[in-house]
Design an enzyme around this catalytic site. Structure first.
Site, PDB file in Angstrom:
ATOM      1  N   GLU A 170       3.201  -1.293   1.437  1.00  0.00           N
ATOM      2  CA  GLU A 170       2.669  -0.319   2.283  1.00  0.00           C
ATOM      3  C   GLU A 170       1.572  -0.920   3.316  1.00  0.00           C
ATOM      4  O   GLU A 170       1.008   0.063   4.311  1.00  0.00           O
ATOM      5  CB  GLU A 170       2.234   0.713   1.957  1.00  0.00           C
ATOM      6  N   TYR A 172      -1.546  -1.849   2.857  1.00  0.00           N
ATOM      7  CA  TYR A 172      -2.725  -1.681   2.195  1.00  0.00           C
ATOM      8  C   TYR A 172      -3.453  -3.163   1.827  1.00  0.00           C
ATOM      9  O   TYR A 172      -2.758  -4.238   2.131  1.00  0.00           O
ATOM     10  CB  TYR A 172      -2.973  -0.943   0.971  1.00  0.00           C
ATOM     11  N   ARG A 220       2.946  -2.545  -7.425  1.00  0.00           N
ATOM     12  CA  ARG A 220       3.878  -2.068  -6.262  1.00  0.00           C
ATOM     13  C   ARG A 220       3.879  -3.294  -5.114  1.00  0.00           C
ATOM     14  O   ARG A 220       2.891  -3.484  -4.612  1.00  0.00           O
ATOM     15  CB  ARG A 220       2.985  -0.915  -5.707  1.00  0.00           C
ATOM     16  N   GLN A 343       7.459  17.254   7.129  1.00  0.00           N
ATOM     17  CA  GLN A 343       6.578  18.326   7.911  1.00  0.00           C
ATOM     18  C   GLN A 343       5.470  18.881   7.084  1.00  0.00           C
ATOM     19  O   GLN A 343       4.447  19.205   7.534  1.00  0.00           O
ATOM     20  CB  GLN A 343       7.234  19.583   8.268  1.00  0.00           C
TER      21      GLN A 343
END
Length: 654
Positions: A170, A172, A220, A343
């Site tokens: 992601e 990072y 990950r 949302q």
């Protein structure tokens, strides 16, 4: 149906998992807040147990202070947080669950303006979604970080976590070292592919040494960065092999960076849309591979497990904490499916708010919204079968109350029945299916094609009347309005639409209409609004992708104007900047300029009769269509009856 692999046990070193589903890491936005500790622990505890996910992974827990992603992060470097983690693992284990800690460092994605500490990265390159450039890590900084990762792994084991996951995806910090887009170093930590892998592998080695040979480590790994000039597919496959060789036990495959301009997690992405990347990696390694990203259906998960070892379902457990129990019981129609709307989860996370779920507002509130029979059972009448009324009926019935629901149309669902016509919002079908099954399971009396009078409601002698009558389209004061059609007429198929289209209104409804028309034929679409920007009101994590798609399909947008008259062949406007009038030709003019409450005046007499009345959803506050608030209000009046709104236009934080 007969499950093939979903409930097969799996052993990782000394850890036995009862099934092949992992609840992936989610930052809840309440970590590290003492007064929210019970809420966080209750969230995980409810999802643990015999029929919970085989393994849960926490939101990122920082290995060092500058690695916090922003507010509300747990940190392995804080003694108080270690006590919280110990309490968390104890409660999860008492419930029969298993939980892993994610070892996290945000790198240049850290919000230094929130943490008060400068962000760091392999190279001083500012992320396009951040204001400040990070500080380049020195050799000594890197060595210290390796010690921090090792210490975090040791402490994770010490406080009772069953495994650790090293966050290397992601975009990072670890991912920033691996990518040539963010690692421009020319020392031993950057440059060639071999040198760019050095820090990630050193982290893995340091953590393994700290936790020992009996302890599971998940890595990950970014399967696809989706940013320009980043790690290639060939390098990703080679790196996966290196991670295996350096003693990781599982590879959890992530997709995309936060700065990527390719949608990865929204409703417009097909289910398991990027799964091929995990399948490619599976061919290269012998250790188990976990597939993730938009897997929200246990049937799909079971199919994927014929080729993969585990699947990660994160947000689906926000939507339904009992997802696997319902799957095991063959009650698939009772699953509250994640619709990937973002949302109340990701949008909240990026706004620094506590995370919840649009279709399940109990998420994050399990500690106070408890499922138990009410001390005093009541008769509840709900008027309106949109999502606000449906949730009010469902929640009250779940607490043991007798509930009768009235819907003026021939089906429940309200505005969702229009929204689900939009190609990218087909997931809304799942929510209507869920409520249909729940009302049947809970014995709610549903009366369709029926709009009760005040006298009829009073004849039932109810303890509470819930008015969830929804909205009607607002008709703006424009001359020639009779030449236009409304958005419900278009979405229901009752109005024909020509080639050239003007949409008056460029908020969420206008954007949805454009997607609907694009899917159904070749239209020349222009969206208009008096002032403001296109897509205002849409969530941060989905707005950019929706607008990008509309622009790619040729949708035009104009603002700063005044509507003069709608004609048979178009619309006359005045440009607010120049003052000049202009005729815009169109075959069809569609009104999507907001909504008004559909609350009948006759129901005002209910309050005069002394009956308790709750007005919720669009009937209470029309504005832009807001399913998150509507469903939240429906649940809140059941779980917190003392909070029933007294004023129709009061607005709560959902």
């Amino acid at each position: 149906m007969k499950w093939k692999s979903l409930f097969e046990p799996m052993k990782i070193r000394n850890l036995l998992l009862p099934n092949r589903v992992m609840m992936g890491s989610m930052h809840l936005g309440i970590e590290g807040i003492p007064e929210k500790e019970d809420a966080m622990i209750s969230f995980y505890t409810e999802r643990a147990g015999e029929n919970g996910p085989g393994l849960m992974v926490t939101g990122g827990i920082s290995v060092s202070p500058e690695g916090d992603g922003g507010h509300h992060f747990l940190g392995f470097y804080r003694d108080q947080d270690l006590k919280t983690m110990s309490r968390l693992t104890t409660r999860v284990h008492q419930a029969g669950g298993r939980i892993a800690a994610q070892l996290f460092h945000a790198g240049r994605y850290a919000y230094s303006e929130l943490t008060g500490i400068p962000s760091v990265s392999p190279s001083p390159l500012r992320s396009p979604i951040h204001k400040e450039a990070p500080i380049e890590l020195s050799e000594l900084d890197i060595l210290n970080l390796l010690e921090s990762y090792a210490e975090a792994g040791r402490k994770a084991k010490e406080v009772g976590f069953d495994a650790v996951e090293i966050m290397g995806s992601e975009g990072y910090l670890i991912n920033q070292f691996l990518s040539p887009a963010t690692n421009k170093r020319n020392d031993q930590w950057g440059g060639s592919f071999e040198k760019r892998t050095r820090f990630p592998l050193a982290v893995l080695h340091a953590v393994r040494k700290a936790v020992g040979d009996d302890y599971p480590i998940i890595f990950r790994l970014s399967g696809m960065d989706l940013v320009p000039n980043s790690t290639t597919h060939e390098e990703t496959l080679a790196f996966a092999k290196l991670v295996e060789e350096n003693d990781a036990d599982l590879l959890n495959i992530g997709i995309g960076w936060h700065e990527s301009t390719t949608p990865t997690i929204s409703m417009m992405v097909p289910r398991a849309g990027f799964i091929q990347i995990a399948l490619d990696i599976k061919k290269e390694v012998d250790i188990p591979v976990i597939g993730s990203n938009r897997i929200n259906d246990p049937v799909l998960a079971d199919e994927l497990l014929q080729k993969l070892d585990m699947v990660s379902m994160a947000r689906p457990f926000l939507a339904d904490s009992n997802l696997l129990r319902k799957s095991k019981d063959q009650s698939l129609d009772q699953i509250n499916t994640c619709i990937a709307c973002n949302q109340a989860c990701l949008d909240h996370a990026f706004e620094g708010k506590a995370v919840s779920c649009l279709v399940n507002p109990r998420a994050g509130r399990e500690h106070k919204w408890v499922y138990k029979k009410a001390a005093t059972l009541k008769k509840i009448l709900v008027v309106g079968g949109g999502v606000a009324g449906l949730e009010a009926a469902r929640s009250h019935a779940e607490l043991g109350h007798t509930v009768v629901l009235y819907e003026a149309n021939d089906a429940i669902g309200g505005q969702f029945n229009l929204a689900r016509q939009i190609p990218i919002k087909k997931e809304f079908d799942e929510t209507v299916r869920y409520y249909t099954a729940e009302l049947k399971r809970l014995g709610v009396s549903v009366n369709l094609n029926h709009k009760p009078s005040t006298e009829e409601l009073l004849d039932h002698s109810p303890d509470l009347v819930v008015l969830a009558t929804g909205v009607v389209p607002r008709k703006p004061l424009i001359s020639g309005i009779e030449h236009a059609v409304s958005y419900p007429e278009v979405l229901s198929g009752s109005a024909a639409v020509g080639k050239k289209v003007i949409i008056i209104g460029a908020g969420g409804i206008g954007c949805d209409l454009s997607h609907y028309l694009i899917e159904r034929g070749e239209h020349e679409i222009m969206m208009l609004r008096r002032n403001g920007r296109m897509g205002e009101g849409l969530g941060k994590t989905t707005k950019w992708a929706m607008l990008q798609d509309l622009k790619n399909n040729g949708v035009k947008f104009r603002t700063n104007l005044h509507y003069e008259v709608i004609t048979e062949d178009g619309l006359i406007i005045t440009d607010s900047t120049t003052g000049k009038k202009e005729h815009i030709a169109a075959d069809t003019v569609i009104l999507a300029a907001g909504q008004e409450s559909n609350l009948p005046e006759e129901y005002n007499r209910l309050t005069d009769s002394g009956i308790q009345v709750a007005v919720i959803g669009g009937a209470r506050f029309a504005g832009e269509l807001d399913a998150k608030r509507a469903i939240y209000e429906g649940a809140k009046i059941a779980f917190e009856p003392h909070s029933i709104p007294k004023k129709q236009h009061q607005k709560d934080e959902a």
